[in-house]
Scaffold this active site. Structure first.
Site, mmCIF file in Angstrom:
data_model
loop_
_atom_site.group_PDB
_atom_site.id
_atom_site.type_symbol
_atom_site.label_atom_id
_atom_site.label_comp_id
_atom_site.label_asym_id
_atom_site.label_seq_id
_atom_site.Cartn_x
_atom_site.Cartn_y
_atom_site.Cartn_z
ATOM 1 N N MET A 14 4.692 74.673 5.714
ATOM 2 C CA MET A 14 3.854 75.590 6.463
ATOM 3 C C MET A 14 2.531 74.879 6.709
ATOM 4 S SD MET A 14 3.684 78.460 8.023
ATOM 5 C CE MET A 14 4.842 79.659 7.367
ATOM 6 N N GLU A 141 8.318 62.248 3.675
ATOM 7 C CA GLU A 141 7.713 63.376 2.967
ATOM 8 C C GLU A 141 8.683 63.988 1.951
ATOM 9 O OE1 GLU A 141 4.352 64.989 6.110
ATOM 10 O OE2 GLU A 141 6.293 65.991 6.099
ATOM 11 N N GLY A 210 -0.137 55.615 20.354
ATOM 12 C CA GLY A 210 -0.948 56.676 20.933
ATOM 13 C C GLY A 210 -1.079 56.533 22.437
ATOM 14 N N ASP A 234 -3.912 69.531 21.230
ATOM 15 C CA ASP A 234 -3.633 69.377 19.797
ATOM 16 C C ASP A 234 -2.586 68.277 19.644
ATOM 17 O OD1 ASP A 234 -3.041 69.569 17.122
ATOM 18 O OD2 ASP A 234 -2.395 71.663 17.174
ATOM 19 N N ASP A 240 6.072 63.495 15.958
ATOM 20 C CA ASP A 240 7.341 64.139 15.625
ATOM 21 C C ASP A 240 8.137 64.458 16.886
ATOM 22 O OD1 ASP A 240 6.797 64.036 12.894
ATOM 23 O OD2 ASP A 240 5.744 65.952 12.934
#
Length: 294
Positions: A14, A141, A210, A234, A240
């Protein structure tokens, strides 16, 4: 092109996002402009990106037996992702990412929580599904031994893998060898492989830079694919989105074509708030590419 079957083995978080004009320095308190909670996690984000682009997607991961866990699992299911391989961990919180969003940039702290329970033994229950995948997506992760195990399993079963080595952490040499593609950003690539990755590694690298596009090697020749110029709102989920889109496009043409498709998806994704909020559909990417000249 047939609909690809993609399995994502990774994190489900989250995202707790604070929006501010000013980033505080040590010991300073500043006022934020807004606060939001939105589903995230590199694994879940890449799964959603691939699903929005039309792939059949399975998510292998863990959540806490808590309100966040229920919301996160429901969010994946709503996107059409297979979630019978997402199981709650009792007495454990769901993974959380604390995100500071300022001036259309971001800083992130990740607390792994239930993601630590994505162990090799847990994933082994889904070996049949892994072996039947066209592409398996991984990130860092979750426990590194799980990543290494999945890469080795997929290499033995001739399943294409895309390893997004974020956050940057060292893996055994065999894991890098087992990966089909490795997709770091520029900083991660420098941290992990230095200025001059060896020739075998270079052939696997899909390095995102980027606004400067994407760099990879073909027959040891450097190839640069330019990014698309957009006004970002954003950037949290851009990487991802790129990885999910790259996995979807791999079966439909050359690596360069897959990178261009993924660049377009990432460009569209940054024009809305939230890691998953702006992830585009296949039709939106195709329309955008046509507008950009094919």
């Amino acid at each position: 092109m047939k609909t690809p079957n993609i399995t994502v083995v990774g994190s489900i978080n989250m995202d707790m996002v604070t929006i501010t004009d000013v980033v505080p320095v040590q010991g300073e308190t500043v006022l934020g402009k807004d606060f939001r909670t939105v589903p995230g996690g590199k694994g879940a984000n890449q799964a959603v990106a691939a699903a929005r682009l039309g792939a059949n997607v399975r998510m292998i991961g863990r959540v806490g037996d808590d309100p966040f866990g229920h919301v996160l699992t429901e969010n994946l299911a709503k996107e059409g992702i297979i979630t019978d391989s997402v199981k709650p961990v009792t007495d454990c919180t769901s993974g959380v990412a604390t995100i500071l969003l300022s001036d259309r940039d971001n800083r992130i702290i990740v607390t792994k929580g239930a993601n630590e329970h994505v162990t090799p033994d847990y994933v082994a229950a889904f070996e049949q599904e892994l072996a039947a995948s066209d592409v398996v997506l991984l990130q860092l992760e979750i426990p590194l031994e799980t990543v290494a195990y999945v890469l080795e399993f997929c290499a033995k079963h001739h399943v294409t893998t895309v390893l997004n080595p974020a956050p940057a952490q060292k893996l055994p040499d065999a894991a890098w060898t087992d990966a089909t593609y490795i997709s770091p950003n520029e900083n991660e690539c420098l941290q992990l492989f230095g200025d001059e990755p060896d020739a075998n590694l270079r052939q696997k690298l899909i390095m995102t830079k980027g606004a400067d596009g994407v760099q990879f090697y073909e027959n040891d020749e450097q190839v640069q694919v330019e990014s698309f110029r957009v006004e970002p709102v954003d950037t949290t989920g851009a990487g991802d989105t790129f990885n999910g889109a790259f996995a979807v496009a791999l079966g439909g043409g050359t690596v360069k074509e897959a990178v261009r498709f993924a660049n377009a998806a990432a460009a569209l994704s940054v024009q809305s708030f939230g890691a998953q909020g702006g992830m585009p559909t296949k039709a939106q990417v195709q329309s955008f590419l046509q507008e950009q000249g094919g």
